[in-house]
Design a protein around this motif. Structure first.
Motif, PDB file in Angstrom:
ATOM      1  N   ARG A 154      73.207  55.436  47.035  1.00  0.00           N
ATOM      2  CA  ARG A 154      73.423  55.886  45.618  1.00  0.00           C
ATOM      3  C   ARG A 154      72.113  57.040  45.437  1.00  0.00           C
ATOM      4  NH1 ARG A 154      73.271  50.103  45.042  1.00  0.00           N
ATOM      5  NH2 ARG A 154      71.133  50.112  44.551  1.00  0.00           N
ATOM      6  N   GLN A 157      74.238  60.146  46.575  1.00  0.00           N
ATOM      7  CA  GLN A 157      75.172  60.356  45.427  1.00  0.00           C
ATOM      8  C   GLN A 157      74.458  61.032  44.198  1.00  0.00           C
ATOM      9  OE1 GLN A 157      76.007  59.414  42.503  1.00  0.00           O
ATOM     10  NE2 GLN A 157      78.321  59.987  42.328  1.00  0.00           N
ATOM     11  N   ARG A 158      73.264  60.498  43.765  1.00  0.00           N
ATOM     12  CA  ARG A 158      72.547  61.147  42.615  1.00  0.00           C
ATOM     13  C   ARG A 158      72.265  62.270  42.819  1.00  0.00           C
ATOM     14  NH1 ARG A 158      67.673  62.101  40.979  1.00  0.00           N
ATOM     15  NH2 ARG A 158      66.725  61.189  43.008  1.00  0.00           N
ATOM     16  N   ALA A 228      78.916  53.367  46.329  1.00  0.00           N
ATOM     17  CA  ALA A 228      77.825  54.164  45.784  1.00  0.00           C
ATOM     18  C   ALA A 228      78.408  55.304  45.049  1.00  0.00           C
ATOM     19  CB  ALA A 228      76.966  54.608  47.235  1.00  0.00           C
TER      20      ALA A 228
END
Ligand SMILES: C[S@@+](CC[C@H](N)C(=O)[O-])C[C@H]1O[C@@H](n2cnc3c(N)ncnc32)[C@H](O)[C@@H]1O
Length: 251
Positions: A154, A157-158, A228
Motif C-alpha cells: 500500500r 502504491q501511495r 493494495a
C-alpha cells in the motif's frame, strides 16, 4: 504477513511475535552485508544478474524519471537505473538496514555512480516520500523480509505516480515437481553449507531458504498487489518460477 488471528508472523519456518521480526531480519543483513555480493554470485551461479537485467528491461526507465529502488541493499539495480535516468533523473536507494546501505554506497561510489543517486534508511511499510512521487518502484528480493507485506505494498502504491509502475522481483514457486525437488535439495542441504564455508554464517542462509518457502506464491502475491490498489497486475516466471517478476500499475 501477520497470520490475522494473533500478533505473530513468520521468520523463516519459526513463528515469532510480529514486532520482533524486523530485528531478526536486521540481524541477518548486518551479518551478511560484507559478503552479500559474492554470496549472490556463488549461490545463484551468477543467474541473479540475468533476473535483475530482465527487471531493468521491463522497468523501461527513461531520462528524467524518478526511480525508487526499495530494499535496494548493495545497489545492483540502482547502478543501472542511475545510468538510464541520467542527470535530469533521480534514483533513491532505500533500505531499512544501515550495514547494507553502507556497503551499497561504497560500491556505487567506487563504480562512479554518483550525482543522481540518494540513499535513504527507510522501512518499506511506511515510506517517507510524498504521494504520487515515483515513475518506477522496484523491490528486488526484499518483500519476503518485510513483516507487513500488505502495508508495504500500500505504501508503494501511495508513492507511485499515476501511470507509474511497480516491479516486485522475488523468489517464488517452481512450476515443475522435478525442479521443486532439486531446488529443495539445493536450498536445505547445500546452501547453508556454502554460507558456512564462504561467509562463516550457515544460519543466515538457512533463513534465506526458509523465508523463500514461506513467501506467497505467484497468484497469492498478484492478489495482494491488486488488494493494495495496483492495476493490470501480471507476472513472469523465470527459471521455472524459482523467481517471478510481478508488475503492477497505478492509474
Ligand atoms: C536480499 S536483500 C536484496 C538487496 C537488493 N535489492 C538485491 O536484489 O541485491 C534484501 C534487502 O531488503 C532489506 N529489507 C528488509 N526488510 C526491509 C524493510 N522492511 N524495508 C526496507 N528494506 C528492507 C534488507 O535490509 C536487505 O538489504
Amino acid at each position: 504477513m501477520s497470520d490475522g488471528t494473533s500478533n505473530s508472523t513468520h521468520f523463516g519456518f519459526k513463528t515469532v511475535e510480529a514486532d520482533k521480526k524486523a530485528d531478526l531480519v536486521a540481524g541477518v543483513f548486518h551479518s551478511v552485508a560484507a559478503k552479500y555480493d559474492i554470496m549472490n554470485d556463488v549461490m545463484s551461479f551468477g543467474i541473479h544478474r540475468l533476473w535483475k537485467r530482465f527487471t531493468i528491461e521491463t522497468a523501461g526507465a527513461r531520462p528524467g524519471m524518478k526511480v525508487l529502488d526499495l530494499a535496494g541493499g548493495t545497489g545492483d539495480l540502482t547502478a543501472k537505473f542511475s545510468r538510464l535516468v541520467g542527470d535530469r533523473g533521480e534514483v533513491v536507494l532505500a533500505d531499512i538496514n544501515d550495514s547494507m546501505l553502507k556497503v551499497g554506497r561504497a560500491k556505487l561510489r567506487d563504480l562512479g555512480v554518483v550525482g543522481n543517486v540518494s540513499y535513504v534508511q527507510a522501512n518499506a511499510e511506511a515510506l517517507p516520500f510524498p504521494d504520487n512521487h515515483f515513475d518506477i518502484i522496484t523491490i528486488a528480493f526484499g518483500l519476503r523480509n518485510v513483516t507487513d507485506k500488505d502495508a508495504a505494498l500500500r505504501s508503494m502504491q501511495r508513492v507511485l505516480k499515476p501511470g507509474g509502475k511497480l516491479l516486485v522481483l522475488e523468489f517464488s514457486k517452481p512450476q515443475h515437481e522435478v525442479m521443486r525437488k532439486l531446488y529443495d535439495l539445493y536450498s536445505f542441504k547445500i546452501l547453508p553449507k556454502m554460507g558456512e564455508f564462504i561467509a562463516q554464517d550457515a544460519g543466515s542462509y538457512e533463513y534465506l531458504a526458509e523465508s523463500i518457502r514461506m513467501h506467497p506464491d505467484q497468484d497469492t502475491l498478484k492478489g495482494m498487489m491488486q488488494d493494495a490498489g495496483l492495476e493490470q497486475v501480471d507476472y513472469i516466471n523465470m527459471t521455472d518460477g524459482v523467481v517471478a517478476l510481478h508488475r503492477g500499475y497505478k492509474f
